[in-house]
Write a protein that holds these residues in place. Structure first.
Motif, PDB file in Angstrom:
ATOM      1  N   ILE A   1      -3.934  12.860 -45.678  1.00 22.81           N
ATOM      2  CA  ILE A   1      -4.139  11.801 -45.042  1.00 22.81           C
ATOM      3  C   ILE A   1      -4.452  11.911 -43.854  1.00 22.81           C
ATOM      4  O   ILE A   1      -5.128  10.975 -43.134  1.00 22.81           O
ATOM      5  CB  ILE A   1      -3.587  10.554 -46.245  1.00 22.81           C
ATOM      6  CG1 ILE A   1      -4.378  10.564 -46.945  1.00 22.81           C
ATOM      7  CG2 ILE A   1      -4.045   9.648 -45.158  1.00 22.81           C
ATOM      8  CD1 ILE A   1      -3.738   9.795 -48.521  1.00 22.81           C
ATOM      9  N   LYS A   2      -3.149  12.119 -42.785  1.00 24.23           N
ATOM     10  CA  LYS A   2      -2.970  11.552 -41.776  1.00 24.23           C
ATOM     11  C   LYS A   2      -3.117  12.772 -40.881  1.00 24.23           C
ATOM     12  O   LYS A   2      -4.083  11.913 -39.679  1.00 24.23           O
ATOM     13  CB  LYS A   2      -1.506  11.900 -41.808  1.00 24.23           C
ATOM     14  CG  LYS A   2      -0.755  11.625 -40.417  1.00 24.23           C
ATOM     15  CD  LYS A   2       0.523  11.520 -39.891  1.00 24.23           C
ATOM     16  CE  LYS A   2       0.845  11.020 -38.909  1.00 24.23           C
ATOM     17  NZ  LYS A   2       2.888  10.887 -38.562  1.00 24.23           N
ATOM     18  N   TYR A   3      -3.748  13.793 -41.227  1.00 30.13           N
ATOM     19  CA  TYR A   3      -5.129  14.474 -40.629  1.00 30.13           C
ATOM     20  C   TYR A   3      -6.134  15.233 -41.113  1.00 30.13           C
ATOM     21  O   TYR A   3      -6.203  16.512 -41.612  1.00 30.13           O
ATOM     22  CB  TYR A   3      -3.873  15.314 -39.732  1.00 30.13           C
ATOM     23  CG  TYR A   3      -2.452  15.049 -39.242  1.00 30.13           C
ATOM     24  CD1 TYR A   3      -2.629  15.105 -38.295  1.00 30.13           C
ATOM     25  CD2 TYR A   3      -1.750  15.715 -39.530  1.00 30.13           C
ATOM     26  CE1 TYR A   3      -1.444  14.325 -37.744  1.00 30.13           C
ATOM     27  CE2 TYR A   3      -0.040  14.543 -39.879  1.00 30.13           C
ATOM     28  CZ  TYR A   3      -0.020  14.789 -37.877  1.00 30.13           C
ATOM     29  OH  TYR A   3       1.063  14.578 -37.954  1.00 30.13           O
ATOM     30  N   PRO A   4      -7.423  13.911 -41.438  1.00 28.46           N
ATOM     31  CA  PRO A   4      -8.226  14.652 -42.395  1.00 28.46           C
ATOM     32  C   PRO A   4      -9.403  15.298 -41.016  1.00 28.46           C
ATOM     33  O   PRO A   4      -9.743  16.726 -41.494  1.00 28.46           O
ATOM     34  CB  PRO A   4      -9.289  12.924 -41.999  1.00 28.46           C
ATOM     35  CG  PRO A   4      -8.666  12.543 -41.608  1.00 28.46           C
ATOM     36  CD  PRO A   4      -7.360  12.856 -41.545  1.00 28.46           C
ATOM     37  N   GLU A   5      -9.358  15.731 -39.616  1.00 26.75           N
ATOM     38  CA  GLU A   5     -10.100  16.526 -39.440  1.00 26.75           C
ATOM     39  C   GLU A   5      -9.224  17.994 -39.223  1.00 26.75           C
ATOM     40  O   GLU A   5     -10.421  18.581 -39.355  1.00 26.75           O
ATOM     41  CB  GLU A   5     -10.344  15.780 -38.035  1.00 26.75           C
ATOM     42  CG  GLU A   5     -11.497  14.739 -37.937  1.00 26.75           C
ATOM     43  CD  GLU A   5     -11.942  14.253 -36.867  1.00 26.75           C
ATOM     44  OE1 GLU A   5     -11.835  15.122 -34.770  1.00 26.75           O
ATOM     45  OE2 GLU A   5     -10.843  12.998 -35.726  1.00 26.75           O
ATOM     46  N   PHE A   6      -8.298  18.168 -39.331  1.00 30.95           N
ATOM     47  CA  PHE A   6      -7.523  19.578 -39.731  1.00 30.95           C
ATOM     48  C   PHE A   6      -7.751  20.094 -40.455  1.00 30.95           C
ATOM     49  O   PHE A   6      -8.112  20.762 -40.554  1.00 30.95           O
ATOM     50  CB  PHE A   6      -5.936  18.807 -39.155  1.00 30.95           C
ATOM     51  CG  PHE A   6      -4.913  20.268 -39.024  1.00 30.95           C
ATOM     52  CD1 PHE A   6      -5.195  21.642 -37.639  1.00 30.95           C
ATOM     53  CD2 PHE A   6      -4.994  20.815 -40.189  1.00 30.95           C
ATOM     54  CE1 PHE A   6      -4.531  22.720 -38.093  1.00 30.95           C
ATOM     55  CE2 PHE A   6      -3.868  22.141 -40.438  1.00 30.95           C
ATOM     56  CZ  PHE A   6      -4.210  22.881 -38.820  1.00 30.95           C
ATOM     57  N   PHE A   7      -7.430  19.570 -41.588  1.00 37.50           N
ATOM     58  CA  PHE A   7      -7.503  20.087 -43.336  1.00 37.50           C
ATOM     59  C   PHE A   7      -8.742  19.754 -43.870  1.00 37.50           C
ATOM     60  O   PHE A   7      -8.881  21.078 -44.515  1.00 37.50           O
ATOM     61  CB  PHE A   7      -6.710  19.595 -44.115  1.00 37.50           C
ATOM     62  CG  PHE A   7      -5.837  19.391 -43.719  1.00 37.50           C
ATOM     63  CD1 PHE A   7      -4.581  20.658 -43.984  1.00 37.50           C
ATOM     64  CD2 PHE A   7      -4.857  18.332 -43.164  1.00 37.50           C
ATOM     65  CE1 PHE A   7      -2.946  20.630 -43.700  1.00 37.50           C
ATOM     66  CE2 PHE A   7      -3.371  18.599 -42.978  1.00 37.50           C
ATOM     67  CZ  PHE A   7      -1.995  19.503 -43.394  1.00 37.50           C
ATOM     68  N   SER A   8      -9.810  19.558 -43.152  1.00 38.10           N
ATOM     69  CA  SER A   8     -11.282  20.055 -43.479  1.00 38.10           C
ATOM     70  C   SER A   8     -11.938  20.395 -42.399  1.00 38.10           C
ATOM     71  O   SER A   8     -13.229  20.057 -42.422  1.00 38.10           O
ATOM     72  CB  SER A   8     -11.603  18.207 -43.899  1.00 38.10           C
ATOM     73  OG  SER A   8     -11.916  17.951 -42.389  1.00 38.10           O
ATOM     74  N   PHE A   9     -11.755  20.948 -40.917  1.00 41.17           N
ATOM     75  CA  PHE A   9     -12.017  21.616 -40.325  1.00 41.17           C
ATOM     76  C   PHE A   9     -13.070  20.568 -39.712  1.00 41.17           C
ATOM     77  O   PHE A   9     -14.368  21.118 -38.914  1.00 41.17           O
ATOM     78  CB  PHE A   9     -12.858  23.084 -40.973  1.00 41.17           C
ATOM     79  CG  PHE A   9     -11.853  24.171 -40.308  1.00 41.17           C
ATOM     80  CD1 PHE A   9     -11.648  25.010 -39.541  1.00 41.17           C
ATOM     81  CD2 PHE A   9     -11.485  24.097 -42.434  1.00 41.17           C
ATOM     82  CE1 PHE A   9     -10.464  26.153 -40.803  1.00 41.17           C
ATOM     83  CE2 PHE A   9     -10.758  25.498 -42.674  1.00 41.17           C
ATOM     84  CZ  PHE A   9     -10.179  26.171 -41.644  1.00 41.17           C
ATOM     85  N   GLY A  10     -12.648  19.483 -39.349  1.00 36.39           N
ATOM     86  CA  GLY A  10     -13.925  18.069 -38.778  1.00 36.39           C
ATOM     87  C   GLY A  10     -14.989  17.500 -39.627  1.00 36.39           C
ATOM     88  O   GLY A  10     -16.037  17.158 -39.380  1.00 36.39           O
TER      89      GLY A  10
END
Length: 398
Positions: free
Chosen positions: A313-322
């Motif tokens: 939840i905190k780092y959606p861009e990192f874990f979903s490749f943007g």
């Protein structure tokens, strides 16, 4: 018949709850565009949410974007909060229909449904969470029926294009359509694209709670839908699709659940032949598959643990490749994006017995539209409301 008339005590055809949220702001603009499509060419509406200041800001933004300065003063603002039942009741008493844009629905949706049922307002949402959709049906169906209230879930990109695509294909088929597969592909322009992290959060909690969905479904006591014609073949978790000329995976959204619920209704209430349905999404070429497998493995591992969900939840861009971001897509990105659903069906021509032999006819249809999350979704949500307002006699009796 559904009550759809405004009155002195119920002055608004539509109240948009969560109007200052990421999706809500675009629903506000869509309602403002379509006021002439309401009953007798007019639509009375208001916006609602926790912060009057944020709601005023959204109306200011819509006025500038649409060139409609009257929105700054002509649209009423209602302060309501899911944590304050009295405020929700007061809001629902003023609305013929509440458009609920406050998610994730598993956390914030039920108080709105409850308030709508108790206070006689129809409720439309854009939920893509099967657990919420089906638990609301289980818990509120009889109360809603007693009150003459319609609770209509999944009125966004989840799952109107899929559900209506299935029905449209069935209606175009000359005979008995027995099986159908859909293949979703999305395109972005030179600016690229992304999805607001609200959808990401819903996915995280949905996967974490998948066991609860299975136990919930047992409570309905449904018998399996009868299979008419050849049984549809389930595809593998990753395969090359000749239909869309790229690799594809099973579609993880609410579409299969929503389509199945519609097919069950049509069988039970209208004795119509149910259509078997498989939903898939194109994911592109080999490079995308590598990204997807890496992101998928991290997701499956982390979603099982509280600390992992916090990280996702905190780092959606990192874990979903943007793919997901806290800011969501820009308007430029939305303008350049679009979606296509290609439906491939098979069945039996008129005069042929579906219980005898293999299907002898095929059909292909296409449902396509603009950017899915924040252009198509507001359109489908608002059109769902306008349909209730303009065609109450055509609504299902149950």
């Amino acid at each position: 018949m559904a009550k759809v008339d405004t009155s002195s005590s119920r002055p608004y055809h539509i109240v948009i709850f969560g109007a200052s949220g990421f999706t809500g702001q675009f629903v506000v603009e869509e309602v403002a565009r379509t006021v002439s499509e309401g009953p007798n060419g007019t639509l009375t509406w208001a916006v609602a949410g926790r912060s009057r200041q944020k709601l005023d800001k959204v109306l200011e933004q819509a006025a500038g974007t649409l060139g409609k300065p009257e929105l700054r003063t002509a649209v009423e603002v209602i302060v309501a909060d899911v944590g304050e039942p009295d405020s929700l009741a007061a809001m629902c008493k003023q609305a013929v229909i509440v458009l609920n844009c406050v998610g994730p629905y598993r956390f914030w949706g039920e108080p709105v449904v409850k308030a709508c049922v108790e206070n006689g307002a129809h409720c439309i949402d854009i939920c893509g969470e099967p657990q919420f959709l089906e638990s609301m049906q289980l818990n509120y169906d009889s109360q809603a029926a007693d009150k003459g209230v319609y609770i209509v879930g999944a009125c966004g990109f989840d799952s109107i294009p899929a559900d209506m695509g299935v029905l449209y294909t069935r209606d175009q088929f000359k005979g008995t359509l027995t099986a159908l597969e859909s293949f979703l592909t999305a395109s972005t322009g030179p600016e690229g694209g992304s999805i607001n992290d609200g959808t990401w959060k819903s996915a995280i909690y949905g996967f974490a709670d998948s066991g609860k969905l299975r136990s919930l479904r047992k409570k309905f006591g449904h018998k399996p839908l009868p299979v008419v014609g050849s049984k549809i073949k389930r595809r593998s978790a990753l395969f090359y699709s000749n239909e869309v000329q790229q690799y594809a995976v099973p579609f993880m959204g609410a579409d299969p659940s929503v389509v199945k619920r519609s097919q069950r209704f049509l069988l039970e209430e209208h004795q119509e032949t149910p259509v078997q349905y498989g939903a898939y999404a194109g994911v592109g070429g080999v490079a995308n598959i590598v990204k997807m497998l890496f992101a998928g493995m991290m997701f499956w591992f982390l979603v099982k643990f509280g600390f992992g969900r916090d990280l996702l939840i905190k780092y959606p861009e990192f874990f979903s490749f943007g793919f997901f971001s806290k800011d969501g897509p820009t308007r430029k990105q939305m303008e350049g994006s679009s979606f296509k659903f290609a439906f491939y069906g098979e069945g039996y021509t008129e005069g042929q017995d579906p219980s005898q032999g293999r299907p002898n006819a095929k059909i292909r249809t296409l449902v396509q539209g603009p950017e899915a999350g924040y252009v198509a979704t507001p359109i489908t949500m608002v059109q769902a409301a306008i349909t209730i307002l303009n065609e109450p006699t055509a609504l299902p009796k149950k």
